[in-house]
Design an enzyme around this catalytic site. Structure first.
Site, PDB file in Angstrom:
ATOM      1  N   THR A 155      12.973 -15.884 -12.651  1.00  0.00           N
ATOM      2  CA  THR A 155      13.708 -17.053 -12.150  1.00  0.00           C
ATOM      3  C   THR A 155      14.661 -17.554 -13.220  1.00  0.00           C
ATOM      4  O   THR A 155      14.242 -17.884 -14.341  1.00  0.00           O
ATOM      5  CB  THR A 155      12.692 -18.135 -11.712  1.00  0.00           C
ATOM      6  N   GLY A 211       7.388 -23.127  -6.256  1.00  0.00           N
ATOM      7  CA  GLY A 211       5.957 -22.852  -6.239  1.00  0.00           C
ATOM      8  C   GLY A 211       5.352 -22.649  -7.617  1.00  0.00           C
ATOM      9  O   GLY A 211       4.133 -22.748  -7.785  1.00  0.00           O
ATOM     10  N   SER A 212       6.186 -22.389  -8.609  1.00  0.00           N
ATOM     11  CA  SER A 212       5.661 -22.208  -9.960  1.00  0.00           C
ATOM     12  C   SER A 212       5.650 -23.511 -10.763  1.00  0.00           C
ATOM     13  O   SER A 212       4.952 -23.609 -11.767  1.00  0.00           O
ATOM     14  CB  SER A 212       6.488 -21.160 -10.716  1.00  0.00           C
ATOM     15  N   SER A 225       7.285 -14.739 -10.550  1.00  0.00           N
ATOM     16  CA  SER A 225       7.975 -13.440 -10.629  1.00  0.00           C
ATOM     17  C   SER A 225       8.347 -13.087 -12.067  1.00  0.00           C
ATOM     18  O   SER A 225       8.449 -11.915 -12.414  1.00  0.00           O
ATOM     19  CB  SER A 225       9.256 -13.483  -9.792  1.00  0.00           C
ATOM     20  N   LYS A 243      18.924 -15.979  -3.956  1.00  0.00           N
ATOM     21  CA  LYS A 243      18.739 -15.428  -5.309  1.00  0.00           C
ATOM     22  C   LYS A 243      19.567 -14.152  -5.474  1.00  0.00           C
ATOM     23  O   LYS A 243      20.166 -13.922  -6.520  1.00  0.00           O
ATOM     24  CB  LYS A 243      17.251 -15.153  -5.580  1.00  0.00           C
ATOM     25  N   ARG A 275       4.094 -19.512  -4.173  1.00  0.00           N
ATOM     26  CA  ARG A 275       3.436 -20.787  -3.835  1.00  0.00           C
ATOM     27  C   ARG A 275       1.943 -20.633  -3.599  1.00  0.00           C
ATOM     28  O   ARG A 275       1.195 -21.608  -3.649  1.00  0.00           O
ATOM     29  CB  ARG A 275       4.113 -21.414  -2.615  1.00  0.00           C
ATOM     30  N   GLU A 291       8.278 -24.072   3.626  1.00  0.00           N
ATOM     31  CA  GLU A 291       8.253 -22.616   3.424  1.00  0.00           C
ATOM     32  C   GLU A 291       7.312 -21.891   4.382  1.00  0.00           C
ATOM     33  O   GLU A 291       7.620 -20.779   4.804  1.00  0.00           O
ATOM     34  CB  GLU A 291       7.899 -22.289   1.973  1.00  0.00           C
ATOM     35  N   HIS A 298      10.691 -50.434  -0.260  1.00  0.00           N
ATOM     36  CA  HIS A 298      11.903 -51.154  -0.649  1.00  0.00           C
ATOM     37  C   HIS A 298      13.166 -50.499  -0.092  1.00  0.00           C
ATOM     38  O   HIS A 298      14.266 -50.864  -0.490  1.00  0.00           O
ATOM     39  CB  HIS A 298      11.958 -51.271  -2.185  1.00  0.00           C
ATOM     40  N   SER A 313       6.583 -18.965 -14.262  1.00  0.00           N
ATOM     41  CA  SER A 313       7.355 -18.305 -13.209  1.00  0.00           C
ATOM     42  C   SER A 313       6.513 -17.166 -12.650  1.00  0.00           C
ATOM     43  O   SER A 313       6.181 -16.226 -13.393  1.00  0.00           O
ATOM     44  CB  SER A 313       8.672 -17.757 -13.753  1.00  0.00           C
TER      45      SER A 313
HETATM   46  O1  PA5 Z   1       7.885 -20.547  -3.077  1.00  0.00           O
HETATM   47  C1  PA5 Z   1       8.766 -19.855  -3.562  1.00  0.00           C
HETATM   48  O2  PA5 Z   1       8.894 -18.640  -3.290  1.00  0.00           O
HETATM   49  C2  PA5 Z   1       9.746 -20.478  -4.516  1.00  0.00           C
HETATM   50  O3  PA5 Z   1       9.617 -21.859  -4.534  1.00  0.00           O
HETATM   51  C3  PA5 Z   1       9.556 -19.866  -5.917  1.00  0.00           C
HETATM   52  O4  PA5 Z   1       8.346 -20.306  -6.483  1.00  0.00           O
HETATM   53  C4  PA5 Z   1      10.734 -20.274  -6.794  1.00  0.00           C
HETATM   54  O5  PA5 Z   1      11.939 -19.772  -6.233  1.00  0.00           O
HETATM   55  C5  PA5 Z   1      10.619 -19.790  -8.217  1.00  0.00           C
HETATM   56  O6  PA5 Z   1      10.292 -18.423  -8.276  1.00  0.00           O
HETATM   57  P1  PA5 Z   1       9.106 -17.982  -9.261  1.00  0.00           P
HETATM   58  O7  PA5 Z   1       7.906 -18.723  -8.767  1.00  0.00           O
HETATM   59  O8  PA5 Z   1       8.998 -16.518  -9.107  1.00  0.00           O
HETATM   60  O9  PA5 Z   1       9.536 -18.414 -10.631  1.00  0.00           O
END
Ligand code: PA5
Length: 369
Positions: free
Chosen positions: A123, A76-77, A120, A363, A170, A254, A270, A118
């Protein structure tokens, strides 16, 4: 202006057995959505505006980096970097590359800007990229809510674009996209799109009204969610819509807790096209083709033809179009649509769109190692 019916926005062939009687109202969604993921999607226009303010408040200098921009992040980041690259399109004047890995591309030099994204800030892949960029002497910028990444950046005097806390990573897609666009402009990889982003926020507000939970049950997003319900969606993009197809896939994974796959045109003609022949023998698959007014004319022809060839083997096929004038408006329009579809799918399935327990478990297990 009256709300255009769903049929004006997409081509669709759907098997009537996929329809579901659940009304996709705010109340029905609130019954499964324990952490307010729907509200975060509906707030996309505000996030776009707030993101502009946050980048400005980070007071970054213009840093001309002739080797371009690398956006390092995961999940998501990382998606914001890919969407920003798509929104810049032909206006990108230097390479813009997204890395979702423990390392940077081998051509990264002191003349590359590395944006470490990121939510959080903890990561491990992104932290590794931050350190590699430092070792290479590359210019660095960080976009995060905090964590180890913010700590290290502050200690190193690296600019930090601060994000608001309390979201699922996300749900910060607008923040991550705007941060990547603005950093691209600061390092000379693209034009400044500040006013286009502001205008896109207003355009997105109209689409929120048109596709959100207060819209009629036959509105585009609700129709799509009902058509995809009970199937494994396969999403295809082309040109501008390729990273959006990836966003749809990851949001359906998700939020709706479903397998979902993506591919891109013209490549899928293709190989994957042949695989569809066997689809009905193994499951119920649906196909979504994300269309855009600016797709190469031959690719557009391919998209229409491919949908027709796949339709007999699919539980449903859909072809929603981007909406808007500028590329940023068009990108955000289909991101919003996919995000809403994924939340509606969660509601139809009776699952909570918020928690992603297995990612947290993974994680935690890695952190023990
Ligand atoms: O959607 C999510 O929770 C994940 O795809 C996170 O984005 C991913 O694990 C990376 O973590 P962060 O966005 O905290 O760097």
């Amino acid at each position: 202006m009256s709300t255009p019916p769903a049929a004006q926005d997409m081509q669709a062939t759907a098997d009537a057995s996929t329809t579901d009687a659940t009304a996709l109202t705010r109340e029905a969604i609130a019954r499964v959505d324990s952490s307010g993921q729907l509200d975060d999607v509906l707030a996309l226009p505000d996030h776009l505006r707030d993101a502009l303010w946050r980048v400005e408040s980070a007071i970054m200098q213009d840093w001309d980096t002739s080797a371009g921009l690398v956006v390092a992040g995961m999940g998501g980041s990382a998606i914001g970097g890919a969407l920003a690259r798509a929104a810049l399109g032909d206006h990108a004047s230097r390479p813009i590359f997204v890395t979702r890995a423990y390392g940077l591309p081998p051509w990264t030099t002191p003349d590359t800007m590395v944006l470490c994204a990121s939510y959080s800030g903890d990561t491990e892949e992104t932290l590794a990229c931050y350190e590699s960029a430092g070792a290479l002497g590359a210019r660095r910028t960080v976009v995060t809510t905090g964590g180890r990444l913010a700590e290290m950046a502050r200690a190193d005097g690296v600019p930090v674009i601060p994000l608001p806390g309390g979201f699922q990573p996300r749900a910060a897609v607008a923040y991550m996209t705007v941060a990547a666009l603005e950093v691209a402009a600061l390092c000379g990889a693209g034009p400044r799109l500040t006013s286009e982003i502001d205008v896109a926020a207003s355009h997105t507000e109209q689409l929120v009204a048109e596709w959100g939970p207060d819209a009629p049950e036959d509105s585009l997003a609700k129709t799509l969610a009902r058509g995809l319900h009970g199937t494994i969606p396969v999403v295809a993009g082309a040109g501008l819509t390729v990273p959006i197809a990836y966003r749809w896939k990851t949001q359906i994974n998700e939020n709706a807790k479903l397998p979902c796959f993506m591919h891109e045109l013209p490549e899928l003609d293709h190989n994957e096209l042949v695989g569809w022949e066997g689809a009905p023998t193994v499951g119920r698959f649906s196909a979504v083709f994300l269309d855009d007014s600016d797709i190469h004319p031959r690719v557009k022809e391919r998209m229409e033809l491919t949908e027709r060839l796949i339709a007999p083997h699919a539980a449903a096929t859909f072809r929603p179009q981007t909406r808007g004038q500028t590329t940023i408006e068009r990108v955000i329009s289909l991101v919003l649509l996919g995000d809403l579809v994924s939340i509606y799918l969660a509601a139809l399935r009776g699952v909570d769109p918020g928690p992603v327990r297995v990612i947290d478990e993974l994680k935690a297990a890695l952190a023990q190692g």
